[in-house]
Design an enzyme around this catalytic site. Structure first.
Site, PDB file in Angstrom:
ATOM      1  CG  HIS A   1      -1.975   1.086   1.077  1.00  0.00           C
ATOM      2  ND1 HIS A   1      -3.156   0.904   0.397  1.00  0.00           N
ATOM      3  CD2 HIS A   1      -1.950   2.377   1.471  1.00  0.00           C
ATOM      4  CE1 HIS A   1      -3.834   2.046   0.395  1.00  0.00           C
ATOM      5  NE2 HIS A   1      -3.128   2.947   1.047  1.00  0.00           N
ATOM      6  CB  ALA A   2       1.022   4.080  -2.368  1.00  0.00           C
TER       7      ALA A   2
ATOM      8  CG  HIS B   1      -2.033  10.680  -2.997  1.00  0.00           C
ATOM      9  ND1 HIS B   1      -3.176  11.325  -2.588  1.00  0.00           N
ATOM     10  CD2 HIS B   1      -1.569  10.025  -1.890  1.00  0.00           C
ATOM     11  CE1 HIS B   1      -3.389  11.077  -1.309  1.00  0.00           C
ATOM     12  NE2 HIS B   1      -2.435  10.285  -0.855  1.00  0.00           N
ATOM     13  CD  GLU B   2       1.596   7.869  -1.466  1.00  0.00           C
ATOM     14  OE1 GLU B   2       2.117   8.387  -0.470  1.00  0.00           O
ATOM     15  OE2 GLU B   2       0.480   7.337  -1.428  1.00  0.00           O
TER      16      GLU B   2
ATOM     17  CG  HIS C   1       1.536  12.360   1.441  1.00  0.00           C
ATOM     18  ND1 HIS C   1       0.616  13.017   2.216  1.00  0.00           N
ATOM     19  CD2 HIS C   1       0.889  11.268   0.957  1.00  0.00           C
ATOM     20  CE1 HIS C   1      -0.538  12.345   2.192  1.00  0.00           C
ATOM     21  NE2 HIS C   1      -0.400  11.291   1.436  1.00  0.00           N
TER      22      HIS C   1
ATOM     23  CD  GLU D   1      -3.708  11.385   2.904  1.00  0.00           C
ATOM     24  OE1 GLU D   1      -3.432  11.075   1.737  1.00  0.00           O
ATOM     25  OE2 GLU D   1      -3.068  10.955   3.893  1.00  0.00           O
TER      26      GLU D   1
ATOM     27  CG  HIS E   1      -6.620   3.329   4.988  1.00  0.00           C
ATOM     28  ND1 HIS E   1      -6.696   2.735   3.743  1.00  0.00           N
ATOM     29  CD2 HIS E   1      -5.853   4.426   4.830  1.00  0.00           C
ATOM     30  CE1 HIS E   1      -6.026   3.461   2.863  1.00  0.00           C
ATOM     31  NE2 HIS E   1      -5.496   4.488   3.484  1.00  0.00           N
TER      32      HIS E   1
ATOM     33  CE1 TYR F   1      -5.747   8.952   2.086  1.00  0.00           C
ATOM     34  CE2 TYR F   1      -7.019   7.593   3.592  1.00  0.00           C
ATOM     35  CZ  TYR F   1      -5.810   7.959   3.046  1.00  0.00           C
ATOM     36  OH  TYR F   1      -4.662   7.330   3.446  1.00  0.00           O
TER      37      TYR F   1
HETATM   38  O1  X8Z Z   1      -4.216   5.325   1.047  1.00  0.00           O
HETATM   39  C1  X8Z Z   1      -4.137   6.140   0.158  1.00  0.00           C
HETATM   40  C2  X8Z Z   1      -2.789   6.621  -0.341  1.00  0.00           C
HETATM   41  C3  X8Z Z   1      -1.799   6.699   0.730  1.00  0.00           C
HETATM   42  S1  X8Z Z   1      -2.127   8.003   1.849  1.00  0.00           S
HETATM   43  C4  X8Z Z   1      -2.288   5.679  -1.400  1.00  0.00           C
HETATM   44  N1  X8Z Z   1      -5.257   6.579  -0.450  1.00  0.00           N
HETATM   45  C5  X8Z Z   1      -6.570   6.099  -0.083  1.00  0.00           C
HETATM   46  C6  X8Z Z   1      -6.754   4.641  -0.434  1.00  0.00           C
HETATM   47  O2  X8Z Z   1      -5.962   4.092  -1.189  1.00  0.00           O
HETATM   48  O3  X8Z Z   1      -7.741   4.043   0.021  1.00  0.00           O
HETATM   49  C7  X8Z Z   1      -5.313   7.592  -1.497  1.00  0.00           C
HETATM   50  C8  X8Z Z   1      -6.749   7.840  -1.758  1.00  0.00           C
HETATM   51  C9  X8Z Z   1      -7.534   6.947  -0.859  1.00  0.00           C
HETATM   52 ZN    ZN Z   2      -1.901   9.902   1.096  1.00  0.00          ZN
END
Ligand code: X8Z
Ligand code: ZN
Length: 600
Positions: A340-341, A370-371, A374, A398, A499, A509
């Site tokens: 997960h990024a 997106h990354e 950050h 975010e 998450h 988000y």
């Molecule tokens: O978790 C993330 C990022 C890292 S902060 C990749 N996002 C959420 C997800 O993947 O569920 C970005 C948008 C929503």
């Molecule tokens: Zn993020």
């Protein structure tokens, strides 16, 4: 939620290192205390950052021990230090000192009880949960090889076969039933920690991080959702009708929720992967960036370079050499990692990295933008003291990269060679807006409900016997999505979303999806853009870059309302900006839906 380990998207508030060296009966002033806290945080961050990184990029028995120990030490430091800070309650302090003490208290997403055995248990259970997600695999019982999340996501993104998608969807959810008991225990322990800090429960503590009362924050998120819901409802109605045409009304009835495995995403959170089924004007203004990435065989590094160049065009400095040396761009084949990024601002923002398992797709390119958002934020606020090294609030952090994604207009994509030729007709606008809405608008109810589920779990309104049913009730209520096969309390479907086992709050988000359109509006005004907002790109605008950076530099040093006002002129989050942006598509959707029965 602020977290004093400087990475985004991982909530292991894991810091370790020297314990406080303050004398017991201290005479230090509040300012001296804050300055000591800052220097201890800086020290601890080095070791905990290194451990966190190694844990995320080598998931094994040994790193679990290291990570849990590291979290335990941070938790012990945090409990002790917050207790010490209470002696300044009731004293007249400067706003900055008061804010530093407030942020210190909120400096973990998993507050530990003051009891050493429970603290250890909490650190172990959270380490285990996130490790289970990272190492999760679906091993079908029909002799096929085990599949990792990336494989299963590919199927859901690309396959239009109902049963193939169903197998991937249910397959991934085999990783989470074993998390259920651990999650329940996590909830008990972290709630105890939150109560000891003076919050009603962990959800209340999470909602306390927004410069307003937790109750006001809850009302605020409901207000924002109501602003954008009409747009979501129209999109849902049209997507359901198209899916029903494609799969048949027996599979997708036009009066009920959409089956969760048919919208191109493992969690039904974004729907742009099924753009091919929804392209309003087929063949007009082809925006297929993925095919260019494949055709030109972009490497992960090249994709990251391309994202970096956007920020550089606005006047941001290039990322440091260590970023390129130490980041993880590709999935290693020889071990389990957390794919997960995430973006890391180690060593007080001097050592920036991303950790991803990059695939050659447009969607992933967006994640890279997106990354990097950050990372540029982390670098911009690195001269703040450690307690203020964070986003103005979590939604801001975010929203940075996502604002830049909005500026990746067709003209920009053409300029950098990611699409061939750009068409600026009304039809092309609708196509572009459809693709963006499938990503951004479809996401809104999901982003709202994930924490609504957790708030319920933490407050006890959702009991362990109802974990899964409550999840699906919220999924249906907000998203109009339903599980494609019967689910029961033998399942723990929330655990199949990063998450939840990773314990990263999710309202961030939702707020980001609202804020990014306000940021876009402000930066486009600064860049001198005239005309509709959806046509604006601030690519190459040094003025916009300067204004953006001024906001980023502020970090968490002032209430977010002040920060927002400086950039946008308003002190309120406002769903009006996203509604305004999508006005052309909204008109088109209403026409399409005029003879349909919408809702579920
Ligand atoms: O978790 C993330 C990022 C890292 S902060 C990749 N996002 C959420 C997800 O993947 O569920 C970005 C948008 C929503
Ligand atoms: Zn993020």
């Amino acid at each position: 939620m602020k977290n004093f380990i400087a990475l985004m998207c991982l909530a292991i508030a894991a810091c370790s290192g020297p314990q406080s060296s303050a004398p017991e009966a201290t005479v230090e002033s509040a300012d001296e205390f804050v300055s000591r806290v800052n220097s201890e945080l800086k020290d601890m961050g080095i070791e905990s950052g290194a451990i966190g990184w190694v844990r995320a990029t080598y998931i094994n028995h040994d790193t679990a021990i290291l990570a849990a120990r590291s979290q335990e030490k941070y938790a012990a430091w945090h409990s002790k230090t917050v207790a010490e800070s209470l002696r300044y309650d009731g004293q007249e302090l400067s706003p900055a000192t008061r804010r530093a003490l407030d942020l210190l208290k909120l400096g973990t997403s998993q507050p530990a009880p003051n009891d050493a055995a429970k603290r250890k248990e909490l650190a172990e259970v959270t380490t285990e949960l996130s490790g289970m997600y990272g190492a999760g695999k679906y091993c079908p019982d029909d002799g096929r090889e085990c599949l990792v999340l990336g494989d299963l996501e590919n199927t859901i993104a690309k396959s239009r076969d109902y049963d193939e998608n169903l197998d991937a969807w249910t397959g991934w959810r085999t990783i989470s039933p074993d998390m259920r008991d651990k999650y329940q225990r996590f909830t008990e322990l972290a709630n105890e920690g939150a109560t000891e800090l003076g919050y009603g429960d962990l959800g209340e503590m999470w909602r306390a991080g927004y410069d307003m009362s937790p109750a006001e924050f809850e009302t605020e998120t409901a207000r924002l959702w109501n602003q954008v819901k009409p747009l979501y409802d129209e999109l849902h109605c049209h997507v359901r009708a198209q899916l029903s045409d494609h799969y048949g009304a027996d599979k997708v009835p036009t009066n009920g929720p959409i089956p969760a495995h048919l919208v191109g995403n493992m969690w039904s959170q974004t729907w742009d992967n099924i753009y091919d089924l929804l392209e309003p004007y087929p063949g007009v203004a082809d925006l297929d960036v993925t095919s260019t990435l494949v055709k030109k065989n972009y490497s992960p590094q090249e994709m990251v370079r391309s994202a970096e160049s956007f920020y550089v065009s606005m006047g941001f400095e290039r990322l440091p050499d260590t970023f390129w040396e130490r980041s993880q761009f590709s999935k290693p084949q020889d071990r389990d990692v957390q794919c997960h990024a995430s973006a890391w601002g180690l060593d007080g923002g001097n050592d920036l990295r991303i950790k991803m398992c990059i695939k050659q797709t447009y969607e992933e390119l967006g994640v890279i933008y997106h990354e990097l958002g950050h990372n540029f934020y982390q670098r911009a606020y690195k001269d703040q003291t450690p307690v203020f090294q964070g986003g103005a609030q979590s939604g801001f952090h975010e929203a940075i990269g996502d604002t830049v994604v909005l500026a990746m207009t067709p003209s920009y994509l053409e300029e950098v060679g990611l699409i061939d030729g750009v068409e600026l007709s009304d039809e092309a606008v609708i196509n572009d807006q459809m693709q963006r809405a499938l990503a951004g608008v479809a996401f809104l109810p999901f982003a709202k409900l994930v924490d609504e589920w957790r708030w319920g779990v933490f407050s006890g309104d959702i009991s362990p016997e109802n974990y899964n049913s409550a999840w699906w009730e919220l999924r249906e209520k907000y998203q109009g999505i339903a599980a494609p096969v019967e689910r029961s309390e033998d399942n723990f479907d929330p655990g199949a979303k990063y998450h939840i086992p990773g314990n990263v709050s999710y309202t961030r988000y939702f707020l980001a999806r609202i804020l990014q359109f306000q940021f876009l509006q402000a930066l486009c005004d600064t860049a001198g853009h005239e005309g509709p907002l959806h046509e604006c790109s601030f690519y190459g605008s040094k003025e916009a870059g300067k204004k953006f950076n001024a906001m980023l530099e502020t970090g968490a040093s002032e209430p977010w309302q002040d920060t927002l006002e400086k950039l946008t002129g308003t002190r309120e989050m406002d769903g009006g900006a996203i509604v305004n942006y999508f006005r052309p598509l909204m008109g088109w959707l209403k026409e399409q839906n005029s003879n349909r029965q919408c809702g579920w």
